[in-house]
Design an enzyme around this catalytic site. Structure first.
Site, PDB file in Angstrom:
ATOM      1  N   TYR A 156       0.713  -1.160  -0.040  1.00 48.61           N
ATOM      2  CA  TYR A 156      -0.069  -0.123  -0.046  1.00 48.61           C
ATOM      3  C   TYR A 156       0.828   1.274  -0.122  1.00 48.61           C
ATOM      4  CZ  TYR A 156      -4.601   2.168   1.039  1.00 48.61           C
ATOM      5  OH  TYR A 156      -5.617   2.882   1.045  1.00 48.61           O
ATOM      6  N   LYS A 163      -2.640   9.278   0.518  1.00 49.16           N
ATOM      7  CA  LYS A 163      -3.484   9.521   1.553  1.00 49.16           C
ATOM      8  C   LYS A 163      -3.000  10.480   2.606  1.00 49.16           C
ATOM      9  CE  LYS A 163      -6.908   7.429  -0.407  1.00 49.16           C
ATOM     10  NZ  LYS A 163      -8.109   8.267  -0.804  1.00 49.16           N
TER      11      LYS A 163
END
Length: 261
Positions: A156, A163
């Site tokens: 990720y 993010k």
């Protein structure tokens, strides 16, 4: 609690609102009385269905195809919003994408693609949204983040970094836009049961969802409607003193130490 009176006659742009969380947010705002700009990039059919459902609720829906990773597309999107409505009250940055690979296997293309759609888009969409919000006396910006912004999730790295950048942009916007009566916040959902889970391998193993549910103190996964409700609250007058915050909506999942549940 936000009410219909808070949203009657308001105009919202929800990026990535053809499916999943974005769709739920768009429909929730429409039910509260908001006209909605539905944005999509690749999948027109579900976006058209979202727009039609908004119209069936008695609200206006403007359907606009735009790649939020492309600056010119962002400008074209806001040009259409300005032409159709002349103003904007709510911007929800929900469009997201990502190349899921281990850090040492990540490619420059994957980094650029993910950062542009997930983080850069918020900043430059906000630049275009602000004058439209000022024309309406203020507004609200809400970005959809992820627990990966502050925690390490498998494969990720670029999504998590994007993010984290998104949450930083939210904080800067919150301070800079406060004198303009514009709020900025983020919502960080836990595992939400949408088709997007397919891309993270969460449903590849038969009973993995059930195992995940067992680790959520609330006893279930987050739904898109859970997220939509919090987004709407952040766009309401009742949330006017919440600025630059990331609200976690995960049923308590990230509160637990791994292996403790």
């Amino acid at each position: 609690m936000s009410t219909r009176e808070d949203f009657q006659g308001k105009i919202a742009l929800v990026t990535g609102s053809g499916r999943g969380i974005g769709r739920a947010i768009a429909l929730h705002l429409a039910r509260l009385g908001t006209d909605v700009v539905v944005n999509f990039f690749r999948n027109r059919t579900p976006a058209e269905a979202t727009a039609q459902e908004i119209r069936s609720l008695g609200r206006q829906a403007l359907l606009v195809r735009a790649d939020m990773g492309d600056i010119q597309d962002i400008h074209a999107l806001f040009d259409q919003v300005a032409e159709r409505f002349g103003g904007l009250d709510i911007l929800v940055s929900s469009a997201a994408s990502g190349y899921n690979r281990p850090a040492l296997a990540q490619k420059p293309k994957g980094w650029d693609w993910t950062m542009n759609i997930n983080a850069r888009a918020l900043l430059f969409a906000a630049q275009r949204a602000v004058p439209l919000m000022e024309a309406r006396g203020g507004g609200a910006i809400v970005a959809i983040s992820s627990p990966g912004a502050g925690r390490v999730l498998p494969d990720y790295v670029v999504v998590g970094a994007s993010k984290a950048a998104l949450e930083a942009v939210v904080r800067y916007l919150a301070v800079e836009l406060a004198p303009k009566n514009i709020t900025a916040n983020a919502v960080s959902p836990g595992i939400v049961l949408t088709e997007a889970l397919q891309h993270f391998g969460v449903v590849q193993e038969g009973n993995l969802i059930e195992k995940v549910v067992q680790t959520v103190p609330a006893g279930r996964l987050v739904t898109p409607e859970d997220v939509a409700g919090v987004v709407a609250f952040l766009c309401s007058p009742q949330a006017s003193m919440i600025r630059g915050q990331t609200i976690v909506v995960d049923g308590g999942h990230t509160l637990l130490v791994p292996g403790s549940a």
